[in-house]
Scaffold this motif. Sequence first.
Motif, short mmCIF file in Angstrom:
data_model
loop_
_atom_site.label_atom_id
_atom_site.label_comp_id
_atom_site.label_asym_id
_atom_site.label_seq_id
_atom_site.Cartn_x
_atom_site.Cartn_y
_atom_site.Cartn_z
N LEU A 472 0.82 -1.20 0.00
CA LEU A 472 0.00 0.00 0.00
C LEU A 472 0.86 1.26 0.00
N LYS A 473 2.18 1.08 -0.08
CA LYS A 473 3.17 2.16 -0.04
C LYS A 473 3.34 2.78 1.35
N SER A 474 2.26 2.83 2.11
CA SER A 474 2.35 3.26 3.51
C SER A 474 1.27 2.52 4.28
N PRO A 475 1.46 2.34 5.59
CA PRO A 475 0.51 1.55 6.36
C PRO A 475 -0.73 2.34 6.76
N SER A 476 -1.82 1.64 6.94
CA SER A 476 -2.98 2.26 7.57
C SER A 476 -2.73 2.31 9.08
N GLN A 477 -3.63 2.96 9.81
CA GLN A 477 -3.45 3.09 11.26
C GLN A 477 -4.78 2.84 11.97
N PHE A 478 -5.38 1.70 11.66
CA PHE A 478 -6.67 1.38 12.25
C PHE A 478 -6.52 0.85 13.68
N ILE A 479 -7.41 1.30 14.54
CA ILE A 479 -7.54 0.74 15.88
C ILE A 479 -8.78 -0.14 15.82
N VAL A 480 -8.59 -1.43 15.99
CA VAL A 480 -9.59 -2.43 15.63
C VAL A 480 -10.37 -2.89 16.85
N GLY A 481 -11.68 -2.69 16.80
CA GLY A 481 -12.55 -3.18 17.86
C GLY A 481 -13.29 -4.43 17.44
N THR A 482 -13.78 -5.17 18.43
CA THR A 482 -14.57 -6.35 18.16
C THR A 482 -15.75 -6.39 19.11
N ALA A 483 -16.80 -7.09 18.72
CA ALA A 483 -18.03 -7.15 19.51
C ALA A 483 -18.07 -8.42 20.35
N PHE A 484 -18.76 -8.32 21.48
CA PHE A 484 -18.94 -9.49 22.37
C PHE A 484 -20.41 -9.58 22.76
N ASN A 485 -20.98 -10.75 22.53
CA ASN A 485 -22.38 -10.99 22.91
C ASN A 485 -22.42 -11.95 24.10
N PRO A 486 -22.76 -11.45 25.28
CA PRO A 486 -22.82 -12.32 26.46
C PRO A 486 -24.12 -13.10 26.57
N HIS A 487 -25.10 -12.78 25.71
CA HIS A 487 -26.43 -13.37 25.82
C HIS A 487 -26.53 -14.64 24.98
N VAL A 488 -25.73 -15.61 25.31
CA VAL A 488 -25.72 -16.87 24.59
C VAL A 488 -25.89 -18.01 25.57
N ARG A 489 -26.24 -19.16 25.03
CA ARG A 489 -26.47 -20.32 25.90
C ARG A 489 -25.20 -20.75 26.61
N ASN A 490 -24.08 -20.70 25.90
CA ASN A 490 -22.82 -21.13 26.49
C ASN A 490 -21.90 -19.91 26.62
N PHE A 491 -21.92 -19.30 27.77
CA PHE A 491 -21.14 -18.08 28.01
C PHE A 491 -19.65 -18.34 27.86
N ASP A 492 -19.17 -19.48 28.37
CA ASP A 492 -17.74 -19.78 28.30
C ASP A 492 -17.27 -19.91 26.86
N LYS A 493 -18.10 -20.49 25.99
CA LYS A 493 -17.75 -20.61 24.58
C LYS A 493 -17.63 -19.22 23.94
N ALA A 494 -18.55 -18.33 24.35
CA ALA A 494 -18.51 -16.97 23.82
C ALA A 494 -17.23 -16.26 24.24
N VAL A 495 -16.80 -16.48 25.47
CA VAL A 495 -15.55 -15.88 25.95
C VAL A 495 -14.36 -16.47 25.19
N GLU A 496 -14.41 -17.77 24.92
CA GLU A 496 -13.33 -18.41 24.17
C GLU A 496 -13.22 -17.82 22.77
N ARG A 497 -14.38 -17.59 22.14
CA ARG A 497 -14.36 -16.97 20.81
C ARG A 497 -13.83 -15.53 20.89
N LEU A 498 -14.18 -14.84 21.96
CA LEU A 498 -13.68 -13.47 22.14
C LEU A 498 -12.16 -13.48 22.25
N ARG A 499 -11.61 -14.44 22.94
CA ARG A 499 -10.15 -14.52 23.06
C ARG A 499 -9.50 -14.75 21.69
#
Length: 631
Positions: A472-499
Amino acid sequence: MKSFRDTILHSIVVGDGAMSTVLHQYGAPVRSCMEALCLTNPELVSTVHRSYVEAGATLIQTHTFGAHRTGLARYGYEGRLEDINRAAVRLARQAAGDKAYVFGTIGSIAGLSSQGLVTDEARREEMRQEFREQALVLLSEGVDGLILETFPELDELLLALGELRSLTDLPIITNLAPVTVGFTRDGVPVGEAFERLQAQGSDVVGLNCELGPSNILRTFETTPRKPGALYSAVPNSGLLHVTDGQYGYTGSPEYFADIAARLVACDVRFLGGCCGTTPDHIRAVVQKIGSMKALPHTNHWAEVEVLEPSAGDGSAPASDDQGDASVYSVVKQVTTKRTIIVELDPPKTLHVGRYLKAAVALRDAGADMLTLADNSLGSVRISNMAIASLLRQRGIEPLVHVACRDRNLIGQQSHLMGLHVLGIHNVLLVTGDPSRYGDLPGATSVYDVSSIELSRMVKRLNAGIAFTGQTLKSPSQFIVGTAFNPHVRNFDKAVERLRRKVEAGADYVMTQPVFDVETLGRIAVATKDLGVPVFIGISPLTSYRNAVFLHNEVPGMQLPSAVLERMEKRAQGEAHLEGLAIAKELLDAALPRFQGIYLMTPFLRYELTVELTEYIRRHDARKLEPFSLES
């Protein structure tokens, strides 16, 4: 014939080309079970095999790419799995005679699913058994080796290789099908993937399918390789195109052969063809390489520019502290002070006056950033890039959501590049609600990649490398966020996906709205060692009807029965006051636990989030006041 291992150590082995696309040219219908032709039209399959042998191929693959249980079940042929695989080996052996090796071919299972990478251990065990089941039939018919091909993710390929290596000492070729130059779909650099496959017992490692000839060549030219290791390249003939409703591939036999010669110069010892290749392509390769041996490696297509750090010229990749100081970083800010992000979705009409008035009011109340959803719930709104640009003109910092739903990889990179040049660097990468739930249910949901894959790709933009692998000749400078949904049947699986999202490059987390203190506490505990800031989501309810809708119809939302009961008890005109009271109770619990707060504005009712923003600022001001006996 000499053993395959002896042959490939001393010469180039040329495999066959595509089966299914050639069979389609002979009249086999698209989206039918091509592997079943080994039973229903064996002469047609034999004809294609023989044409490749006559073209000079010295390795023939069995027509069994999708002949595992998952692949055959799509067409109702799973009960004929053994018959199809046995017939396929016999047809290939008859065509090959003593002129070519016969390798049993096994394709990806997860690649047939839009879900991609499988992390559930029970399903992974089922996949191991599927690979074993098919391989045992192929081995019992006396193949000379096995080929695992078109695996987009290293994780699944290692799973399959481990299972097959436990069954046989015969040679195994493993081919990845990355969707971007230099990286597998699960974000592993190709060089690292090659090393891990070699360590697990793959005789030959390489690439096939997705990228086409030039990008497979580009990947080999830019990937470190071990001296003495054996590599394979099995590209498509070119790029897929559609003419008058018919699918085809670009790339002449001559062009394909030129690329093959350059691949030999990159230490490739096994060459073949994937989608769109024909006996003419293989014949051209045989004629081109002749008696070529491994050649000195030279970079014939020096298109990938290496970015070296250089003070002051803007060409160095962004550092861990998010690049130069002029870029506003939500991550930097939240580590030093309370940070409030308020979601204010773009308008659904072309009137933006009330929206901009709301934005200014929220800024004046103390909001640090306004975040803009990307057509959430599949509803059509003004482009959040356009609104973000208007906000920046008014001195308001935007945080833009980027959904995987609406843009293919071309549009996605173009959109991100546009955000960068507009000075919009804080983004939240989300999958996006399916189109069928929105204003235009007939619209296509694209989903070329998941939010995890997109995170990795955006991080490559931050290193100055495009999705294609070009500079790209020069880098972008994005600060990247991600979403977390705690309202799931398996909360621990959701945390694992978040990791996994954080491992893929997420710099911060924004949660779905929380409506009870217990869930808020669980999130605080589960994310305390995550290593990135977490913005806890809180949304004021406006009415009982609003609460019921969120609870029942909005993905990722779940309201406790106590909250629903409280909203139901309040009269319609006063229900928003109850919603504010609930939100303030949640803020009281959240503020000691979370430095980042994420408020969501319902229906452009910005006076509600203005009040909550001011509530937070008053809370923090009280905490900063010096202690006095008179107070």
